[in-house]
Design a protein around this motif. Structure first.
Motif, PDB file in Angstrom:
ATOM      1  N   GLU A   1     -66.093  59.091  58.889  1.00  0.00           N
ATOM      2  CA  GLU A   1     -67.172  58.539  58.056  1.00  0.00           C
ATOM      3  C   GLU A   1     -66.864  57.128  57.578  1.00  0.00           C
ATOM      4  O   GLU A   1     -67.732  56.466  57.017  1.00  0.00           O
ATOM      5  N   ARG A   2     -65.632  56.685  57.748  1.00  0.00           N
ATOM      6  CA  ARG A   2     -65.231  55.398  57.179  1.00  0.00           C
ATOM      7  C   ARG A   2     -65.397  54.229  58.145  1.00  0.00           C
ATOM      8  O   ARG A   2     -65.206  53.103  57.754  1.00  0.00           O
TER       9      ARG A   2
ATOM     10  N   ARG B   1     -68.580  52.680  49.308  1.00  0.00           N
ATOM     11  CA  ARG B   1     -70.003  52.517  49.643  1.00  0.00           C
ATOM     12  C   ARG B   1     -70.611  53.876  50.007  1.00  0.00           C
ATOM     13  O   ARG B   1     -71.807  54.087  49.869  1.00  0.00           O
ATOM     14  N   LEU B   2     -69.767  54.839  50.453  1.00  0.00           N
ATOM     15  CA  LEU B   2     -70.284  56.181  50.728  1.00  0.00           C
ATOM     16  C   LEU B   2     -70.802  56.814  49.441  1.00  0.00           C
ATOM     17  O   LEU B   2     -71.893  57.375  49.391  1.00  0.00           O
TER      18      LEU B   2
ATOM     19  N   VAL C   1     -73.795  57.499  58.633  1.00  0.00           N
ATOM     20  CA  VAL C   1     -73.342  58.475  57.638  1.00  0.00           C
ATOM     21  C   VAL C   1     -74.539  59.260  57.116  1.00  0.00           C
ATOM     22  O   VAL C   1     -74.491  60.481  56.990  1.00  0.00           O
TER      23      VAL C   1
ATOM     24  N   ALA D   1     -65.088  60.514  47.650  1.00  0.00           N
ATOM     25  CA  ALA D   1     -65.012  59.093  48.014  1.00  0.00           C
ATOM     26  C   ALA D   1     -65.352  58.164  46.853  1.00  0.00           C
ATOM     27  O   ALA D   1     -66.193  57.275  46.986  1.00  0.00           O
TER      28      ALA D   1
ATOM     29  N   LEU E   1     -74.001  55.401  48.425  1.00  0.00           N
ATOM     30  CA  LEU E   1     -75.088  55.953  49.251  1.00  0.00           C
ATOM     31  C   LEU E   1     -75.535  57.318  48.722  1.00  0.00           C
ATOM     32  O   LEU E   1     -76.725  57.569  48.521  1.00  0.00           O
ATOM     33  N   TYR E   2     -74.558  58.215  48.475  1.00  0.00           N
ATOM     34  CA  TYR E   2     -74.907  59.563  48.006  1.00  0.00           C
ATOM     35  C   TYR E   2     -75.650  59.505  46.675  1.00  0.00           C
ATOM     36  O   TYR E   2     -76.562  60.284  46.418  1.00  0.00           O
TER      37      TYR E   2
ATOM     38  N   LEU F   1     -73.680  52.825  57.387  1.00  0.00           N
ATOM     39  CA  LEU F   1     -74.220  53.773  56.406  1.00  0.00           C
ATOM     40  C   LEU F   1     -75.365  54.582  57.002  1.00  0.00           C
ATOM     41  O   LEU F   1     -75.567  55.736  56.649  1.00  0.00           O
TER      42      LEU F   1
END
Lengths: 221, 221
Positions: free
Chosen positions: A123-124, B183-184, A131, B179, B187-188, A128
């Motif tokens: 995922e890294r 940026r993950l 993801v 995380a 996003l979530y 985005l």
């Protein structure tokens, strides 16, 4: 809106076919060795494409494996739900359900490898958008599994989510620790003082999941 | 046998000091970013050494982080055992013990990062001697924790091992999924349809460990 031209349709089909070939090559290589040992160059060689040409289909090596992780979730979820649907009547035996969850995961070592790699590495190194697409697939499968687990085990939705998290994360982690077929495994087997480092994934995962379900139920969680 | 010459002793002390400086630099960088983002070149720059000179002290980048993982186990084990020693009398409340285990892990995000990285990446790029040394430290700490957990929770040795496996593996996995600061995570948080991807490590880990202990106890495991 409008029907695509036959040429556009042909080229879309060709693109899809090419993507499929790349995914299949990555899957074969990943299953044969381990995900960590497969490079983009290896996949390109296996599929007979130039690395630069392959990057027109996938952003990175990680995006290829993330797409395979999503497919792995769809496959595992379908099989597990089919097995869970066989539990009818009142609440099922936790040991039996735990055994089915553990068995269906352990039977998919490549998926377990991907489960361990996804949050750390896959995922890294993707966009985005990728993801987002991946998480949407996973959350959809989790929702389907949650509803089946709530029915079969009479546990709450939150507990079902915890159960799936534990099952998939522990399957990933334990398989890495078991390290079958590696020089690490040989080391653990050859030194009696390292016997406790020898992980036997299926029985340990079954025990943990069974105890977890029993605990969830007994507290009405 | 013989007393080392003053010169030899000085050079051994200097070597140890140099190793310590390398480990401290790697720890600072790893804690600041994440383990995956720290290269050997970064560590060399931080400690003011040439990369090639640093490789006289450690085999690889992974050996440096594996040494820090061993130190992380010693630290966490000592703190957790001190906290567990406060539980006296008959068997302790599973929720309270689960909360202590989860809290002491979540308070160590760098150790949790290492716990996730160790079986996947760190153990795979070092000599077997380094793996042996690492596993010996970890198994020693696990044995100490097992004896304390058996006393406090009245569970079997095998269950205590399963509990430590689950606690450390899930802490590693959940933190990767959460995380934080990435940026993950942004996003979530920004997409309501991804709300279920938002992991809140400490409460989820506490719930899972509490249910696990209750289940282990209720089946006498």
């Amino acid at each position: 809106m409008s029907t695509p031209s036959p040429q556009r349709a042909r080229s879309a089909a060709a693109k899809q076919q090419r993507e499929r070939a790349i995914l299949d090559a990555a899957r074969s290589l990943g299953a044969e060795r381990s995900v960590r040992e497969v490079t983009l160059t290896d996949i390109a060689a296996a599929v007979g494409m130039h690395k630069s040409a392959m990057l027109r289909y996938f952003e990175t090596r990680e995006q290829i494996f993330l797409a395979l992780t999503a497919e792995g979730w769809e496959d595992w979820s379908a099989v597990l739900r089919a097995r869970l649907s066989e539990f009818t009547g009142d609440t099922a035996d936790p040991d039996a359900v735990a055994a089915v969850i553990a068995r269906t995961l352990v039977a998919r070592p490549f998926f377990c490898d991907l489960l361990a790699q996804a949050p750390l590495n896959l995922e890294r190194n993707v966009s985005l958008d990728s993801v987002y697409e991946f998480k949407t697939v996973v959350l959809g499968e989790v929702a389907l599994l949650v509803s089946e687990l709530c029915r079969v085990l009479a546990i709450t939705e939150r507990s079902a989510i915890d159960l799936i998290s534990t099952a998939t994360s522990m399957a990933g982690a334990l398989l890495q620790m078991a390290a079958p077929g590696t020089r690490l495994r040989t080391l653990y087997e050859s030194r009696p003082e390292l016997a406790h480092a020898l992980v036997d994934v299926e029985p340990q995962l079954t025990r943990i999941l069974a105890a977890l379900v029993i605990g969830m139920r007994s507290t009405g969680m």
